[in-house]
Write a protein that holds these residues in place. Structure first.
Motif, PDB file in Angstrom:
ATOM      1  N   UNK A  41      31.699  40.275  11.495  1.00 34.16           N
ATOM      2  CA  UNK A  41      31.770  40.589  10.082  1.00 34.16           C
ATOM      3  C   UNK A  41      32.002  39.349   9.237  1.00 34.16           C
ATOM      4  N   UNK A  42      32.931  38.509   9.706  1.00 39.49           N
ATOM      5  CA  UNK A  42      33.218  37.262   9.000  1.00 39.49           C
ATOM      6  C   UNK A  42      31.959  36.410   8.931  1.00 39.49           C
ATOM      7  N   UNK A  43      31.277  36.328  10.071  1.00 44.19           N
ATOM      8  CA  UNK A  43      30.053  35.541  10.167  1.00 44.19           C
ATOM      9  C   UNK A  43      29.029  36.034   9.151  1.00 44.19           C
ATOM     10  N   UNK A  44      28.750  37.330   9.181  1.00 43.05           N
ATOM     11  CA  UNK A  44      27.699  37.867   8.312  1.00 43.05           C
ATOM     12  C   UNK A  44      28.058  37.728   6.843  1.00 43.05           C
ATOM     13  N   UNK A  45      29.310  38.068   6.501  1.00 42.34           N
ATOM     14  CA  UNK A  45      29.714  38.008   5.095  1.00 42.34           C
ATOM     15  C   UNK A  45      29.673  36.580   4.577  1.00 42.34           C
ATOM     16  N   UNK A  46      30.172  35.643   5.390  1.00 42.06           N
ATOM     17  CA  UNK A  46      30.242  34.256   4.952  1.00 42.06           C
ATOM     18  C   UNK A  46      28.843  33.660   4.822  1.00 42.06           C
ATOM     19  N   UNK A  47      27.998  33.932   5.802  1.00 43.08           N
ATOM     20  CA  UNK A  47      26.628  33.406   5.760  1.00 43.08           C
ATOM     21  C   UNK A  47      25.875  33.985   4.564  1.00 43.08           C
ATOM     22  N   UNK A  48      26.008  35.271   4.340  1.00 51.27           N
ATOM     23  CA  UNK A  48      25.301  35.906   3.220  1.00 51.27           C
ATOM     24  C   UNK A  48      25.774  35.343   1.885  1.00 51.27           C
ATOM     25  N   UNK A  49      27.088  35.182   1.767  1.00 57.20           N
ATOM     26  CA  UNK A  49      27.668  34.689   0.513  1.00 57.20           C
ATOM     27  C   UNK A  49      27.146  33.280   0.200  1.00 57.20           C
ATOM     28  N   UNK A  50      27.203  32.403   1.190  1.00 56.01           N
ATOM     29  CA  UNK A  50      26.796  31.015   0.936  1.00 56.01           C
ATOM     30  C   UNK A  50      25.287  30.877   0.799  1.00 56.01           C
ATOM     31  N   UNK A  51      24.543  31.745   1.461  1.00 57.04           N
ATOM     32  CA  UNK A  51      23.089  31.680   1.323  1.00 57.04           C
ATOM     33  C   UNK A  51      22.664  32.147  -0.065  1.00 57.04           C
ATOM     34  N   UNK A  52      23.347  33.132  -0.577  1.00 57.45           N
ATOM     35  CA  UNK A  52      23.035  33.688  -1.889  1.00 57.45           C
ATOM     36  C   UNK A  52      23.475  32.738  -2.990  1.00 57.45           C
ATOM     37  N   UNK A  53      24.621  32.113  -2.789  1.00 60.94           N
ATOM     38  CA  UNK A  53      25.243  31.310  -3.842  1.00 60.94           C
ATOM     39  C   UNK A  53      25.743  29.994  -3.240  1.00 60.94           C
ATOM     40  N   UNK A  54      24.819  29.101  -2.884  1.00 57.54           N
ATOM     41  CA  UNK A  54      25.228  27.872  -2.188  1.00 57.54           C
ATOM     42  C   UNK A  54      26.078  26.955  -3.054  1.00 57.54           C
ATOM     43  N   UNK A  55      27.068  26.323  -2.429  1.00 55.40           N
ATOM     44  CA  UNK A  55      27.933  25.365  -3.116  1.00 55.40           C
ATOM     45  C   UNK A  55      27.324  23.982  -3.016  1.00 55.40           C
ATOM     46  N   UNK A  56      27.609  23.175  -4.019  1.00 58.20           N
ATOM     47  CA  UNK A  56      27.217  21.757  -3.986  1.00 58.20           C
ATOM     48  C   UNK A  56      25.721  21.593  -3.682  1.00 58.20           C
ATOM     49  N   UNK A  57      24.920  22.417  -4.336  1.00 61.45           N
ATOM     50  CA  UNK A  57      23.481  22.361  -4.134  1.00 61.45           C
ATOM     51  C   UNK A  57      22.863  21.435  -5.162  1.00 61.45           C
ATOM     52  N   UNK A  58      22.075  20.485  -4.706  1.00 55.47           N
ATOM     53  CA  UNK A  58      21.364  19.597  -5.611  1.00 55.47           C
ATOM     54  C   UNK A  58      21.355  18.170  -5.110  1.00 55.47           C
ATOM     55  N   UNK A  59      20.564  17.358  -5.775  1.00 49.12           N
ATOM     56  CA  UNK A  59      20.390  15.953  -5.395  1.00 49.12           C
ATOM     57  C   UNK A  59      21.467  15.116  -6.081  1.00 49.12           C
ATOM     58  N   UNK A  60      22.015  14.124  -5.384  1.00 47.19           N
ATOM     59  CA  UNK A  60      22.855  13.117  -6.039  1.00 47.19           C
ATOM     60  C   UNK A  60      21.980  11.876  -6.227  1.00 47.19           C
ATOM     61  N   UNK A  61      21.685  11.567  -7.466  1.00 51.50           N
ATOM     62  CA  UNK A  61      20.892  10.365  -7.742  1.00 51.50           C
ATOM     63  C   UNK A  61      21.749   9.137  -7.427  1.00 51.50           C
ATOM     64  N   UNK A  62      21.120   8.089  -6.923  1.00 50.38           N
ATOM     65  CA  UNK A  62      21.821   6.834  -6.630  1.00 50.38           C
ATOM     66  C   UNK A  62      23.016   7.047  -5.694  1.00 50.38           C
ATOM     67  N   UNK A  63      22.872   7.934  -4.725  1.00 45.70           N
ATOM     68  CA  UNK A  63      23.970   8.164  -3.779  1.00 45.70           C
ATOM     69  C   UNK A  63      24.062   6.986  -2.802  1.00 45.70           C
TER      70      UNK A  63
END
Ligand code: ZN
Length: 143
Positions: free
Chosen positions: A4-26
């Motif tokens: 349950x933890x696996x499914x809920x956590x994976x679904x949550x992050x797949x739907x609403x990913x954190x720290x998504x995007x490019x860092x320019x000049x990283x």
């Protein structure tokens, strides 16, 4: 496996990913592919004073690969490079079934070693992070 933890956590992050995007000049970046599943992850990091000041990702692929990348960024942001590498080692040990008591949302992946076809999806972002940090080879493949 804590299903349950696996499914809920994976679904949550797949739907609403954190720290998504490019860092320019990283300061560090790398790109990872898992041809078996068709997953792609790019990891961008800003490392200053041996700290992961910022880490973001972009990618496409299955829910496991993208959720794992999202969770990884939340686990590594603000960490020292030593701490970040310790997290990496812990995740890889968990994925190989050696260690089963991870902390935080990474715990959602405890037991993934029972599903070999999903392990490559789960470790892709971590291996890409490792490649970015080492800057040995900026393109990795889990094959
Ligand atoms: Zn996948």
């Amino acid at each position: 496996m804590k299903n349950q933890l696996y499914q809920q956590t994976v679904l949550k992050h797949n739907r609403d990913p954190r720290n998504y995007g490019v860092i320019e000049d990283c300061s560090h970046h790398a790109e990872g592919f898992n041809p078996l599943c068709g997953d792609e992850v790019k990891v961008y990091m800003q490392v200053e004073d041996d700290l992961v000041k910022a880490i973001q990702f972009t990618g496409k692929g299955c829910a496991v690969s993208q959720a794992s990348a999202s969770i990884m960024t939340t686990a590594l942001i603000g960490k020292s490079l030593d701490e970040a590498m310790a997290q990496f080692d812990e995740f890889m040990k968990m994925a190989s079934g050696e260690k089963q008591d991870p902390q935080g949302e990474i715990a959602a992946f405890a037991g993934i070693s029972q599903f070999p076809s999903r392990v490559k999806c789960a470790v892709l972002s971590w291996q890409t992070f490792n490649a970015a940090l080492k800057a040995v080879d900026n393109t990795i493949s889990t094959e």
